[in-house]
Write a protein that holds these residues in place. Structure first.
Motif, PDB file in Angstrom:
ATOM      1  N   LEU A   1       0.838  -1.191   0.000  1.00 17.30           N
ATOM      2  CA  LEU A   1       0.000   0.000   0.000  1.00 17.30           C
ATOM      3  C   LEU A   1       0.876   1.246   0.000  1.00 17.30           C
ATOM      4  N   GLU A   2       0.660   2.116  -0.970  1.00 14.37           N
ATOM      5  CA  GLU A   2       1.465   3.326  -1.082  1.00 14.37           C
ATOM      6  C   GLU A   2       0.575   4.566  -1.144  1.00 14.37           C
ATOM      7  N   MET A   3       1.152   5.669  -0.674  1.00 14.94           N
ATOM      8  CA  MET A   3       0.463   6.958  -0.660  1.00 14.94           C
ATOM      9  C   MET A   3       1.189   7.912  -1.608  1.00 14.94           C
ATOM     10  N   GLN A   4       0.415   8.616  -2.384  1.00 11.85           N
ATOM     11  CA  GLN A   4       0.998   9.571  -3.322  1.00 11.85           C
ATOM     12  C   GLN A   4       1.164  10.934  -2.657  1.00 11.85           C
ATOM     13  N   ILE A   5       2.356  11.540  -2.813  1.00 10.25           N
ATOM     14  CA  ILE A   5       2.598  12.925  -2.400  1.00 10.25           C
ATOM     15  C   ILE A   5       3.285  13.624  -3.566  1.00 10.25           C
ATOM     16  N   GLY A   6       2.604  14.591  -4.142  1.00 12.41           N
ATOM     17  CA  GLY A   6       3.143  15.224  -5.332  1.00 12.41           C
ATOM     18  C   GLY A   6       3.280  14.189  -6.429  1.00 12.41           C
ATOM     19  N   ASP A   7       4.479  14.053  -7.013  1.00 12.63           N
ATOM     20  CA  ASP A   7       4.709  13.061  -8.061  1.00 12.63           C
ATOM     21  C   ASP A   7       5.470  11.856  -7.530  1.00 12.63           C
ATOM     22  N   GLN A   8       5.486  11.684  -6.193  1.00 11.36           N
ATOM     23  CA  GLN A   8       6.196  10.571  -5.584  1.00 11.36           C
ATOM     24  C   GLN A   8       5.245   9.717  -4.749  1.00 11.36           C
ATOM     25  N   SER A   9       5.693   8.523  -4.400  1.00 10.36           N
ATOM     26  CA  SER A   9       4.893   7.621  -3.574  1.00 10.36           C
ATOM     27  C   SER A   9       5.747   7.075  -2.443  1.00 10.36           C
ATOM     28  N   VAL A  10       5.113   6.859  -1.295  1.00 13.54           N
ATOM     29  CA  VAL A  10       5.818   6.320  -0.128  1.00 13.54           C
ATOM     30  C   VAL A  10       4.921   5.293   0.545  1.00 13.54           C
ATOM     31  N   PRO A  11       5.494   4.388   1.377  1.00 11.37           N
ATOM     32  CA  PRO A  11       4.668   3.409   2.093  1.00 11.37           C
ATOM     33  C   PRO A  11       3.615   4.102   2.958  1.00 11.37           C
ATOM     34  N   ALA A  12       2.429   3.508   2.999  1.00  8.99           N
ATOM     35  CA  ALA A  12       1.317   4.141   3.712  1.00  8.99           C
ATOM     36  C   ALA A  12       0.831   3.352   4.907  1.00  8.99           C
TER      37      ALA A  12
END
Length: 354
Positions: free
Chosen positions: A254-265
């Motif tokens: 599961l990942e979360m989008q911030i701007g044009d990037q994604s990080v673990p959520a």
């Protein structure tokens, strides 16, 4: 002392402005509740309704075992403390304390005993023969509180009583108010726009916005588990970072989008996949790290060195984040940094309506 129970209180002024919308709030006997919100949110209107200085359009106000909705202010046995002290300038501190008791026609001995007791409680005994102009701002505020306390009211109503004091004195008097309330166990409803006052004074904090009660909770719960994006963005200094986002499953994670990037959520909002959301992270939930595949690539926009900590303002595309880090960080605007958000400390709220 007495409990206060506000039941579906609504206030609409003749020109159509709705200051309060269906506010229900129960304050237990002896509880200290702080009502906080931005200017114009309706908090002083609600306080004045409890005091009997305004009448609700609908709803009920109960003080103790009485329905006080239609009672005039003088029959409610509540005491108000205002931001401007409202002391009589030609009367000494003793005479200001004594005045409400004389209005109630108490005998001289009873008045003297009550004034002496309150003066000792508030540390005013050496100042009783001074005029208000001979007192400091903090001392005048204590006299104003004493004049309320000497009446032995069922409840205290405080309308931004510290707003005229400088920052250092505010901190001192804030501690005095809390200690006084703990000793007297007087039911207290305290209005402020200062969320630091709210978080340090209240047993519970009620957050109001545009006349609508957003959340009522103890300070720690309000900070850790805000009910919505407004509370998250209002409580905390700096407030919670809020940003548009969505959740997706990428290669089983599961990942979360911030701007044009994604990080673990993490898994806190797994049921809200692919729905537009507002994400939130407290500044202390974001860490500056060395190169990390799960970190955000960001550019430092501004740095505030506060001695014991540093606030780093960083941009991730068009998303602006504030990071709280210990000590004095050696960073400058334009530096490239990596930010890791703790997935367990993420918050998700409904996206604002468009």
């Amino acid at each position: 002392m007495a409990a206060i129970d506000l039941q579906h209180v609504d206030k609409t002024y003749p020109e159509g402005t709705r200051a309060l919308a269906d506010v229900s709030l129960a304050i237990a006997d002896g509880e200290f509740v702080v009502l906080v919100g931005p200017s114009g949110c309706g908090k002083s209107t609600l306080l004045r309704i409890v005091a009997g200085l305004e009448t609700p359009t609908s709803g009920a106000v109960r003080i103790g075992d009485r329905d006080a909705t239609g009672l005039p202010a003088q029959e409610r046995n509540v005491a108000m403390v205002f931001q401007d002290y409202a002391l009589y300038p030609h009367m000494t501190a003793r005479e200001n304390l004594d005045f409400p008791l004389r209005m109630r026609r108490l005998d001289r001995d009873a008045r003297s005993a009550r004034v002496a007791k309150v003066a000792e409680t508030l540390g005013l005994t050496p100042l009783l023969d001074r005029l208000p102009k001979q007192l400091s701002g903090g001392q005048r505020q204590r006299v104003a509180m004493g004049r309320a306390l000497v009446r032995e009211p069922d409840a205290f109503l405080m309308d931004e009583p510290l707003s005229n004091l400088d920052a250092r004195l505010r901190s001192q008097v804030r501690a005095e108010i809390r200690e006084l309330q703990r000793r007297t166990k007087t039911t207290t409803l305290y209005v402020t726009h200062d969320q630091v006052e709210a978080m340090t004074l209240g047993d519970r904090v009620a957050v109001l916005n545009q006349g609508v009660l957003q959340q009522v909770a103890p300070p720690r719960e309000l900070y850790d588990r805000p009910a919505n994006a407004f509370v998250a963005g209002f409580i905390g200094n700096p407030p919670m970072n809020l940003f548009p986002t969505r959740l997706d499953v990428v290669e089983g994670r599961l990942e979360m989008q911030i701007g044009d990037q994604s990080v673990p959520a993490g898994e806190r909002a797994a049921a809200r996949l692919r729905v537009p959301l507002t994400g939130g992270a407290r500044p202390e939930a974001i860490a500056l790290v060395s190169d990390d595949p799960d970190a955000l690539r960001a550019t430092v926009a501004h740095v505030e060195l506060l001695g014991h900590e540093t606030l780093v303002y960083a941009d991730v595309g068009d998303v602006h984040l504030v990071v709280r880090t210990a000590g004095m960080a050696a960073l400058s605007p334009g530096d490239r940094v990596h930010l890791r958000i703790d997935p367990a400390r993420l918050h998700f709220f409904d996206a604002p309506a468009t």
